[in-house]
Design a protein around this motif. Structure first.
Motif, short mmCIF file in Angstrom:
data_model
loop_
_atom_site.label_atom_id
_atom_site.label_comp_id
_atom_site.label_asym_id
_atom_site.label_seq_id
_atom_site.Cartn_x
_atom_site.Cartn_y
_atom_site.Cartn_z
N MET A 1 8.11 -30.46 -31.45
CA MET A 1 9.00 -30.87 -30.34
C MET A 1 8.55 -30.26 -29.01
SD MET A 1 11.12 -33.02 -31.06
CE MET A 1 12.24 -33.96 -30.10
N ALA A 2 8.09 -28.99 -29.09
CA ALA A 2 7.69 -28.30 -27.85
C ALA A 2 6.58 -29.05 -27.12
CB ALA A 2 7.27 -26.88 -28.17
N PRO A 3 5.51 -29.53 -27.82
CA PRO A 3 4.47 -30.26 -27.09
C PRO A 3 5.01 -31.52 -26.44
CG PRO A 3 3.77 -29.78 -29.34
CD PRO A 3 5.17 -29.35 -29.24
N VAL A 4 5.94 -32.19 -27.14
CA VAL A 4 6.50 -33.42 -26.57
C VAL A 4 7.25 -33.11 -25.30
CG1 VAL A 4 8.13 -35.29 -26.96
CG2 VAL A 4 6.65 -34.55 -28.81
N CYS A 5 8.05 -32.03 -25.33
CA CYS A 5 8.80 -31.64 -24.14
C CYS A 5 7.83 -31.28 -23.01
CB CYS A 5 9.71 -30.46 -24.44
SG CYS A 5 11.07 -30.94 -25.52
N GLY A 6 6.76 -30.57 -23.37
CA GLY A 6 5.75 -30.19 -22.38
C GLY A 6 5.14 -31.42 -21.74
N LEU A 7 4.78 -32.37 -22.58
CA LEU A 7 4.17 -33.61 -22.09
C LEU A 7 5.14 -34.35 -21.19
CD1 LEU A 7 2.22 -35.19 -25.04
CD2 LEU A 7 1.41 -34.87 -22.72
N LEU A 8 6.38 -34.37 -21.63
CA LEU A 8 7.42 -35.06 -20.86
C LEU A 8 7.54 -34.45 -19.48
CD1 LEU A 8 9.66 -37.21 -21.54
CD2 LEU A 8 11.22 -35.30 -21.61
N TRP A 9 7.54 -33.11 -19.44
CA TRP A 9 7.67 -32.40 -18.16
C TRP A 9 6.47 -32.71 -17.27
CZ3 TRP A 9 5.20 -28.32 -15.56
CH2 TRP A 9 5.93 -27.79 -14.51
N LEU A 10 5.25 -32.63 -17.85
CA LEU A 10 4.05 -32.91 -17.06
C LEU A 10 4.07 -34.34 -16.54
CD1 LEU A 10 1.21 -31.19 -19.10
CD2 LEU A 10 2.00 -30.63 -16.82
N GLY A 11 4.50 -35.25 -17.42
CA GLY A 11 4.58 -36.67 -17.05
C GLY A 11 5.51 -36.88 -15.87
N LEU A 12 6.67 -36.24 -15.94
CA LEU A 12 7.65 -36.39 -14.87
C LEU A 12 7.13 -35.81 -13.57
CD1 LEU A 12 11.01 -35.64 -16.69
CD2 LEU A 12 10.22 -37.81 -15.77
N GLN A 13 6.46 -34.64 -13.67
CA GLN A 13 5.88 -34.00 -12.49
C GLN A 13 4.88 -34.93 -11.82
OE1 GLN A 13 6.01 -30.56 -11.26
NE2 GLN A 13 8.01 -30.79 -12.17
N SER A 14 4.02 -35.49 -12.65
CA SER A 14 2.96 -36.34 -12.11
C SER A 14 3.56 -37.57 -11.46
CB SER A 14 1.98 -36.69 -13.23
OG SER A 14 1.57 -37.99 -13.15
N PHE A 15 4.58 -38.13 -12.13
CA PHE A 15 5.24 -39.32 -11.59
C PHE A 15 5.86 -39.01 -10.24
CE2 PHE A 15 9.04 -41.98 -11.21
CZ PHE A 15 8.46 -43.22 -11.32
N GLU A 16 6.52 -37.86 -10.14
CA GLU A 16 7.18 -37.47 -8.91
C GLU A 16 6.16 -37.26 -7.79
OE1 GLU A 16 10.12 -37.74 -8.21
OE2 GLU A 16 10.12 -36.71 -6.29
N ARG A 17 5.02 -36.63 -8.15
CA ARG A 17 3.97 -36.39 -7.13
C ARG A 17 3.44 -37.70 -6.61
NH1 ARG A 17 2.32 -31.83 -9.85
NH2 ARG A 17 0.91 -33.02 -11.15
N GLN A 18 3.18 -38.62 -7.53
CA GLN A 18 2.66 -39.94 -7.13
C GLN A 18 3.65 -40.63 -6.22
OE1 GLN A 18 0.08 -41.96 -8.45
NE2 GLN A 18 -0.76 -40.76 -10.11
N ARG A 19 4.92 -40.49 -6.58
CA ARG A 19 5.95 -41.18 -5.81
C ARG A 19 6.01 -40.63 -4.39
NH1 ARG A 19 10.87 -41.21 -4.37
NH2 ARG A 19 11.21 -39.06 -5.01
N GLN A 20 5.91 -39.29 -4.30
CA GLN A 20 5.99 -38.66 -2.97
C GLN A 20 4.79 -39.05 -2.13
OE1 GLN A 20 6.49 -34.52 -3.73
NE2 GLN A 20 8.68 -34.73 -4.04
N ALA A 21 3.59 -39.04 -2.76
CA ALA A 21 2.37 -39.40 -2.04
C ALA A 21 2.48 -40.82 -1.53
CB ALA A 21 1.17 -39.26 -2.97
N LEU A 22 2.98 -41.68 -2.37
CA LEU A 22 3.11 -43.08 -1.98
C LEU A 22 4.10 -43.24 -0.84
CD1 LEU A 22 2.36 -46.04 -2.73
CD2 LEU A 22 4.48 -46.08 -4.02
N ASP A 23 5.18 -42.48 -0.92
CA ASP A 23 6.19 -42.55 0.13
C ASP A 23 5.61 -42.14 1.48
OD1 ASP A 23 8.07 -43.53 -1.44
OD2 ASP A 23 9.27 -41.70 -1.65
N THR A 24 4.82 -41.04 1.48
CA THR A 24 4.24 -40.56 2.73
C THR A 24 3.29 -41.61 3.29
OG1 THR A 24 4.22 -38.44 1.61
CG2 THR A 24 3.12 -38.53 3.74
N LEU A 25 2.45 -42.12 2.40
CA LEU A 25 1.46 -43.13 2.82
C LEU A 25 2.16 -44.35 3.40
CD1 LEU A 25 -1.58 -42.66 2.17
CD2 LEU A 25 -1.36 -44.60 0.61
#
Ligand code: ADP
Length: 540
Positions: A1-25
């Motif tokens: 379960m821990a790796p899944v949660c880790g992956l989920l967290w990383l996934g969400l972080q990456s999604f949020e970063r992409q979203r912010q970058a896109l918003d700025t652009l």
């Protein structure tokens, strides 16, 4: 379960970063483009006088705001024709004499509006207020656009004098008459001192332009320039050395119309965002699949652990079951060997016990062997068509004797014949004995077992009923699973194969095994066989 949660967290972080970058652009691109479009629209607004980007247009001539005019021009002189009438009215103070003089002017039709207003004035000075009011009212209706000597429309002044002011505020505030700022403020304030109108904004703005706006020293004629005035953006253009036109930018229009239009055009809301959401969706899907995988794995592991536990219980159950008959056979065999001079009846009794226990042993071994054949997929049944009634009666009689000796009464409701079904006699015997054995094992205090055979609805049904401990509803679907033994069972002996084999046998016969039970009241197990014609039909 821990790796899944880790992956989920990383996934969400990456999604949020992409979203912010896109918003700025997106914001940067939009801003640049919006500025260019706004300037182009402003340029266009100097040609198209109704362009929505322009709010509060103004004209400055020789440094003074002339449109919208803040002050009315100086009052005009009355035409010379009015001189005599005015002398009578104003210099001699004789409105009564002035009245016919003004009326005479009416006849010329050149000064209708002005003459009417003077007539109304004289009438009210003479105290003829009703006539005065009627005259004002008529004047307001017939010459609303004509002006008095102070450049005020009769549509406004005459209506106020006549006391007919309903809707007048709205008319003025909608720009019905071109009037100066001072006049607008005066009239609206007279009509409703409490209310404020956006109409007055343009004059306020014009006043700000007059007071604070400083255009470039020498703007080139025709060139559109921009400047800030308080919080507003102004576009202006020099028409010639003395005249300058301009307007304030309507920010609401830029934000509400131009910006969304641009966003749509650039496909920012659609394309790039769609890509992002697609990416997010794919990520969510991957994580979902991953989590589902982990859950399945956990379930498999727990199922495996359960089967292993059941298997070991099974082994100990079988060993226990084997031990009892073997012990009894050895005990009675030895007794027979050692004591040659036993009474006949006693010896017969011992032989019977040995026979019964070896029967039990045989059944047990058979059950385990057929189970292992089922597990390997080797179990076969020799199905033959025939009347099951006599065969069942034989099985019940044989096993019934054993049960009777153990103190049970087996009540039979078995017809002598039944419709033909296809069955394997040995397997049928195994299934029936398993049911009878269970009925006895789980009988609790009761010592009564009932067996029935019925034919109805294209089926032949064999039923074993006991009045024993019964089975809770939640367990009823599980008791046919291999190795399954209901928890907290007081009955000893048993290894969770009996009902599994019953179900397997019935499915091989094209039929089914059913249970109906109530805890504390007993159970009914049924073996349902399709009669031959039905069986052939369903099998085809
Ligand atoms: P077992 O060897 O444990 O009897 P079975 O497969 O024959 O294995 O039965 C499985 C479980 O079903 C039993 O452990 C018992 O809890 C329940 N069961 C079977 N028959 C009856 C019955 N007639 N009355 C109450 N419970 C029964």
């Amino acid at each position: 379960m821990a790796p899944v949660c880790g992956l989920l967290w990383l996934g969400l972080q990456s999604f949020e970063r992409q979203r912010q970058a896109l918003d700025t652009l997106t914001a940067e691109k939009l801003d640049t483009e919006l500025q260019a479009r706004t300037t182009a629209a402003a340029r266009q607004a100097f040609v198209d006088k109704t362009h929505p980007i322009a709010r509060d247009r103004f004209v400055i001539e020789q440094g003074t705001v002339v449109t919208p005019a803040l002050r009315a021009p100086l009052p005009a002189q009355a035409p010379p024709e009015f001189a005599e009438a005015e002398r009578l009215e104003l210099t001699l103070g004789r409105p009564d004499l002035a009245l016919p003089a003004y009326r005479a002017l009416l006849d010329t039709h050149r000064w209708d509006a002005l003459a009417s207003s003077r007539i109304a004035r004289c009438l009210s000075r003479l105290g003829r207020t009703t006539e005065a009011r009627t005259t004002w009212r008529t004047l307001a209706q017939s010459h609303p656009d004509a002006r008095d000597l102070s450049h005020r429309p009769f549509g406004i002044v005459a209506a106020i004098e006549a006391g007919e002011t309903q809707g007048l505020y709205e008319q003025i505030a909608s720009g019905r008459w071109v009037i100066s700022g001072e006049q607008a403020e005066y009239f609206l304030n007279t009509l409703d001192p409490v209310r404020t109108s956006p109409y007055l904004e343009r004059f306020r703005f014009a006043r700000e332009v007059q007071d604070k706006f400083r255009p470039n020293d020498s703007p080139r004629p025709g060139e559109v320039q921009t400047s800030r005035l308080n919080d507003r953006t102004i576009f202006y253009r020099a028409e010639n050395a003395d005249r300058l036109t301009g307007f304030a930018l309507d920010q609401a229009w830029v934000d509400g119309t131009l910006r969304p239009e641009l966003e749509r055009e650039l496909g920012m809301t659609s394309r790039t965002r769609q890509d992002l959401w697609l990416y997010g969706g794919a990520l969510a899907l991957v994580l979902l699949v991953l989590s589902a995988g982990v859950l399945l794995l956990l379930r498999d592991i727990s199922r495996e652990a359960r089967v292993n536990r059941l298997r070991s219980e099974f082994v100990s159950g079988v060993s226990h079951e084997l031990k009892t008959p073997i012990t009894l056979i050895r005990l009675y065999g030895e007794t027979l060997l050692r004591h040659r001079n036993l009474a006949d009846a006693e010896r017969d009794g011992f032989y019977r016990i040995i026979t019964r226990e070896s029967d039990r042993l045989g059944r047990l071994v058979n059950q385990v062997l057929s189970f292992s054949r089922v597990e390997r997929g080797d179990q076969t049944y020799a199905l033959e068509e025939g009347d099951p009634a006599p065969v069942l009666a034989g099985i019940v009689k044989d096993y019934g004797e054993l049960l009777a000796r153990a103190g049970f009464s087996v009540k039979c409701s078995l017809p002598t014949s039944a419709p033909a079904v296809r069955f394997d006699a040995a397997a049928l015997s195994q299934a029936v004995v398993n049911l009878l054995d269970n009925a006895a094992k789980y009988s609790g205090e009761s010592r009564e077992i009932v067996v029935r055979l019925q034919a109805a609805d294209g089926c032949v049904t064999f039923e074993v009923e006991d009045h024993g401990v019964g089975i809770p509803p939640a367990e009823q679907s599980r008791i046919f699973e291999r190795f399954y033994r209901a928890p907290n069972r007081t009955a000893t002996g048993g290894y969770g194969l009996g009902l599994f084999m019953v179900r397997h046998i019935m499915e091989a016969h094209g039929g089914r095994a059913e249970v109906e039970s109530e805890p504390g009241r007993g159970s009914r197990f049924r073996l349902v066989f399709p009669v031959v014609s039905e069986w052939a039909h369903t099998a085809s």
